[in-house]
Write an enzyme that holds these catalytic residues in place. Structure first.
Site, PDB file in Angstrom:
ATOM      1  N   ASN A  26     -18.498 -47.999  74.350  1.00  0.00           N
ATOM      2  CA  ASN A  26     -17.160 -46.755  74.175  1.00  0.00           C
ATOM      3  C   ASN A  26     -16.257 -46.837  73.183  1.00  0.00           C
ATOM      4  O   ASN A  26     -15.478 -47.634  72.533  1.00  0.00           O
ATOM      5  CB  ASN A  26     -16.479 -47.788  75.511  1.00  0.00           C
ATOM      6  N   LYS A  28     -14.043 -44.823  73.083  1.00  0.00           N
ATOM      7  CA  LYS A  28     -12.853 -44.199  74.009  1.00  0.00           C
ATOM      8  C   LYS A  28     -12.190 -42.717  72.671  1.00  0.00           C
ATOM      9  O   LYS A  28     -13.159 -41.973  72.116  1.00  0.00           O
ATOM     10  CB  LYS A  28     -11.506 -45.195  73.375  1.00  0.00           C
ATOM     11  N   HIS A 106     -11.985 -47.158  84.517  1.00  0.00           N
ATOM     12  CA  HIS A 106     -11.584 -47.860  82.785  1.00  0.00           C
ATOM     13  C   HIS A 106     -10.142 -48.679  82.900  1.00  0.00           C
ATOM     14  O   HIS A 106     -10.055 -47.241  83.194  1.00  0.00           O
ATOM     15  CB  HIS A 106     -11.656 -47.188  81.517  1.00  0.00           C
ATOM     16  N   GLU A 108      -8.068 -48.392  81.110  1.00  0.00           N
ATOM     17  CA  GLU A 108      -7.146 -47.347  80.324  1.00  0.00           C
ATOM     18  C   GLU A 108      -6.948 -46.635  81.604  1.00  0.00           C
ATOM     19  O   GLU A 108      -5.873 -45.329  81.245  1.00  0.00           O
ATOM     20  CB  GLU A 108      -7.301 -47.018  79.429  1.00  0.00           C
ATOM     21  N   GLU A 178     -13.849 -55.825  83.066  1.00  0.00           N
ATOM     22  CA  GLU A 178     -12.874 -56.106  81.701  1.00  0.00           C
ATOM     23  C   GLU A 178     -11.748 -56.188  81.886  1.00  0.00           C
ATOM     24  O   GLU A 178     -10.485 -55.413  82.520  1.00  0.00           O
ATOM     25  CB  GLU A 178     -13.376 -54.299  81.302  1.00  0.00           C
ATOM     26  N   GLY A 184      -8.733 -54.938  73.756  1.00  0.00           N
ATOM     27  CA  GLY A 184      -7.799 -54.849  72.343  1.00  0.00           C
ATOM     28  C   GLY A 184      -7.508 -54.791  72.264  1.00  0.00           C
ATOM     29  O   GLY A 184      -5.886 -54.758  71.668  1.00  0.00           O
ATOM     30  N   SER A 222     -12.560 -57.055  73.696  1.00  0.00           N
ATOM     31  CA  SER A 222     -12.669 -57.696  71.933  1.00  0.00           C
ATOM     32  C   SER A 222     -13.847 -58.314  72.178  1.00  0.00           C
ATOM     33  O   SER A 222     -13.705 -59.346  71.520  1.00  0.00           O
ATOM     34  CB  SER A 222     -11.683 -58.967  72.278  1.00  0.00           C
TER      35      SER A 222
HETATM   36  P1  13P Z   1     -12.252 -53.413  72.651  1.00  0.00           P
HETATM   37  O1  13P Z   1     -13.520 -53.963  72.859  1.00  0.00           O
HETATM   38  O2  13P Z   1     -11.754 -52.645  71.969  1.00  0.00           O
HETATM   39  O3  13P Z   1     -11.537 -54.836  73.387  1.00  0.00           O
HETATM   40  O4  13P Z   1     -11.717 -52.478  74.261  1.00  0.00           O
HETATM   41  C1  13P Z   1     -12.857 -52.651  74.938  1.00  0.00           C
HETATM   42  C2  13P Z   1     -13.235 -51.773  76.251  1.00  0.00           C
HETATM   43  O5  13P Z   1     -12.013 -51.275  76.343  1.00  0.00           O
HETATM   44  C3  13P Z   1     -14.512 -51.139  76.202  1.00  0.00           C
HETATM   45  O6  13P Z   1     -14.449 -50.122  77.634  1.00  0.00           O
END
Ligand code: 13P
Length: 265
Positions: A26, A28, A106, A108, A178, A184, A222
């Site tokens: 992903n 982002k 997600h 976010e 997640e 993150g 992560s």
């Molecule tokens: P990270 O791997 O950067 O923690 O992000 C995970 C994520 O949100 C994947 O959709």
């Protein structure tokens, strides 16, 4: 019966088929034409693992033209098919651009852009109607975990999706666990923490009459080269949804290789 449904080892043994792991990058809000070309150029299909990358909308065409053996995905979608919805992108458009997967729900999107459970359910439905596979993200905040509400939260999030798409379509989705506190932050769930929730999630699916044993539940939050092996060794972790590490070709490929080496259970 239920026991057989979620004892995957038994199921695999009795039908002797395997579902290989799925690793999805992903990206982002990252990338530019030159960086994308370099990143995709260094990523290639591997035997024994299914791979995909979910890129920002403007780069779908570029990624589609460069990817080989790695599926294309998007990071969100409109719940609407067409019409006066300025700025929206429909699932049909994503299908036309060559997408196979679309991430919905997600954290976010939920926290920064106000997507509630019902919206996520409608988005999952629009993805399925376009013939694509939704990757439905669920997960609890740190406060919810500390309050012992992990399955309550996840059950509510998944229940809204089930209510929108129905049981038959639920079996066509990929679920991504997640935990919000792991995204993150560099603090992934431990392999045991992930396994505990994945097993509970699979039980939830079985209790709702979904073909739980054959469904993929990815872990995200992560995932790095250093923790992928422990996570992917867990019987109910069917792959990963990778953020930051998917932007570094060497790391993403190493994580995919680890998934391939762990096969499935
Ligand atoms: P990270 O791997 O950067 O923690 O992000 C995970 C994520 O949100 C994947 O959709």
């Amino acid at each position: 019966m239920t026991c057989i449904l979620y004892n995957r080892k038994l199921l695999w043994a009795s039908f002797s088929f395997m579902v290989q792991k799925l690793v999805v990058g992903n990206w982002k809000l990252n990338g530019c034409l030159a960086a994308n070309e370099a990143l995709i150029g260094a990523c290639g299909a591997l035997a024994g693992v299914d791979m995909a990358v979910c890129v920002p909308f403007p780069y779908l065409a570029q990624a589609a033209s460069l990817l080989s053996g790695v599926a294309l995905g998007a990071q969100t979608v409109s719940e609407f098919q067409s019409g006066a919805y300025t700025g929206e992108v429909s699932a049909e458009m994503l299908a036309e651009m060559g997408c196979r997967y679309v991430i919905v729900g997600h954290s976010e999107r939920r926290t920064l852009f106000g997507e509630d459970d019902a919206t996520v359910g409608r988005k999952a439905l629009s993805v399925l109607r376009a013939g694509l596979v939704p990757i439905v993200c669920v997960g609890e905040s740190l406060a919810e975990r500390e309050a012992g509400r992990v399955m309550e939260v996840i059950g509510r999030q998944l229940g809204a999706v089930l209510g929108s798409i129905g049981l038959q379509q639920l079996s066509r989705t990929v679920i991504a666990y997640e935990p919000v506190w792991a995204i993150g932050t560099g603090r992934a769930a431990s392999a045991d923490e992930a396994q505990e929730v994945h097993a509970a999630l699979r039980r939830w699916l079985a209790d709702h009459d979904a073909p739980a044993a054959g469904m993929r539940i990815l872990y995200g939050g992560s995932v790095k080269t250093g923790n992928a092996a422990a996570l992917f060794a867990m019987p109910d972790v069917d792959g990963g949804l990778i953020g930051g590490a998917s932007l570094v070709a060497r790391d993403f490929m190493a994580i995919c290789r680890t998934a391939a080496a762990n096969g499935d259970h």
